[in-house]
Design a protein around this motif. Structure first.
Motif, mmCIF file in Angstrom:
data_model
loop_
_atom_site.group_PDB
_atom_site.id
_atom_site.type_symbol
_atom_site.label_atom_id
_atom_site.label_comp_id
_atom_site.label_asym_id
_atom_site.label_seq_id
_atom_site.Cartn_x
_atom_site.Cartn_y
_atom_site.Cartn_z
ATOM 1 N N GLN A 92 0.822 -1.205 0.000
ATOM 2 C CA GLN A 92 0.000 0.000 0.000
ATOM 3 C C GLN A 92 0.862 1.264 0.000
ATOM 4 O OE1 GLN A 92 -0.482 -2.609 2.031
ATOM 5 N NE2 GLN A 92 -2.370 -3.396 1.120
ATOM 6 N N THR A 184 1.910 5.981 7.647
ATOM 7 C CA THR A 184 0.565 5.465 7.927
ATOM 8 C C THR A 184 -0.456 6.106 6.997
ATOM 9 O OG1 THR A 184 1.153 5.152 10.250
ATOM 10 C CG2 THR A 184 -1.188 5.156 9.695
ATOM 11 N N THR A 187 -0.171 4.637 3.549
ATOM 12 C CA THR A 187 -0.742 3.285 3.517
ATOM 13 C C THR A 187 -2.263 3.342 3.372
ATOM 14 O OG1 THR A 187 1.058 2.431 4.895
ATOM 15 C CG2 THR A 187 -0.969 1.121 4.787
ATOM 16 N N VAL A 188 -2.882 4.243 4.146
ATOM 17 C CA VAL A 188 -4.338 4.402 4.045
ATOM 18 C C VAL A 188 -4.733 4.921 2.669
ATOM 19 C CG1 VAL A 188 -6.338 5.632 4.978
ATOM 20 C CG2 VAL A 188 -4.570 4.776 6.528
ATOM 21 N N THR A 192 -7.179 3.144 -0.334
ATOM 22 C CA THR A 192 -8.438 3.751 -0.774
ATOM 23 C C THR A 192 -8.427 4.154 -2.249
ATOM 24 O OG1 THR A 192 -7.666 5.936 -0.048
ATOM 25 C CG2 THR A 192 -8.944 4.636 1.528
#
Length: 305
Positions: A92, A184, A187-188, A192
């Motif tokens: 990701q 972080t 990665t999110v 998405t």
């Protein structure tokens, strides 16, 4: 990263754009690039995760005429290579920090390749204008046009893989250290991005006209997913309670859901000629075709494509 891996990925990067322009074997798509890059790097799962995510991200992205679009395939190749070779870089994170920026930057090189091909086009025009046309020279110059296209992908991939690993390692170390908050977030964001592709796709599909198919497809997919998830959970529980229970419960394959969608698409396709003939025969009192018959403002239909 071994030298032969860099070489194979570079060769593939040069060939995939030619595949996209001529053959279109589906190996030039992001998911195809993820599969091939994953095999070369020895981590097929990571390659498929990155490739599938990038494929979903560009679901609604297309080109019309000579327009350039983001090169998600090249982005997938580099993201897979670095995600599998650099410690601490998740798929990701690789998608949001490598694949997407590279895909955007490659638009400029795509334009450069198109401009470079005008040189060979002018040479062909010059050969055709001569009294005695040299057909073999015309054919050669047409084939020479593949060189700028291949180099526009192979050269940046080679440079990035050969000289960029140290930079990527530094970035990965920072994202897992002092910049953990940024890592972080990336990665999110990477997780998405497929939703963005669906949103673009729904924007350009005639959703208002075929909302029933959208609702039906969503409901069928959700229903089957819940049913088969519960069956799998039940089978796992029985297997724990009874060691002699060895049956395996598999989830509904996406192919089955795709076949349901294909059947609905065929039914819709067969009904199109009838609807169009009926629309042409309906005339408003003024003598003109009623403009309310096909009110799809803001949507691109199959006729426009």
């Amino acid at each position: 990263m071994a030298w032969w891996q860099i070489l194979l990925l570079t060769v593939y990067a040069g060939l995939e754009i030619l595949d996209e322009l001529q053959i279109y074997s589906s190996l030039n798509t992001p998911v195809g690039a993820g599969m091939i890059a994953g095999i070369i790097m020895g981590d097929l799962q990571t390659g498929l995760i990155i490739g599938a995510s990038m494929q979903l991200m560009v679901l609604g992205v297309g080109t019309f005429g000579g327009a350039s679009k983001i090169d998600a395939t090249t982005g997938t190749v580099l993201a897979t290579a670095f995600s599998t070779s650099v410690k601490g870089m998740s798929p990701q994170t690789a998608i949001s920090s490598i694949a997407v920026p590279v895909a955007a930057i490659m638009v400029e090189l795509d334009v450069l390749a198109r401009f470079a091909n005008t040189y060979f086009s002018h040479r062909v025009d010059h050969l055709i204008d001569q009294d005695k046309i040299n057909y073999s020279a015309v054919e050669r110059n047409l084939l020479y046009g593949a060189i700028p296209w291949a180099l526009s992908r192979a050269v940046p991939v080679f440079i990035a893989l050969a000289f960029g690993r140290g930079l990527v390692q530094t970035i990965a170390k920072a994202l897992n250290g002092d910049l953990m908050w940024l890592g972080t977030g990336l990665t999110v964001a990477g997780a998405t991005l497929p939703a963005v592709g669906f949103a673009i796709l729904l924007r350009y599909l005639p959703v208002k006209k075929h909302i029933a198919y959208l609702i039906l497809g969503f409901t069928v997919t959700t229903l089957f997913s819940v049913i088969f998830s519960n069956i799998q959970a039940l089978g796992t529980g029985v297997a724990v309670a009874n060691k002699s229970f060895t049956a395996t419960f598999n989830g509904l394959p996406m192919l089955a859901i795709a076949m349901i969608g294909l059947a609905l698409a065929i039914l819709h396709y067969k009904s199109i000629p009838i609807n169009k003939v009926a629309a042409k025969n309906v005339v408003a009192p003024s003598g003109n075709v009623d403009s309310k018959i096909n009110d799809n403002k803001g949507e691109i239909t199959d006729d426009e494509l």
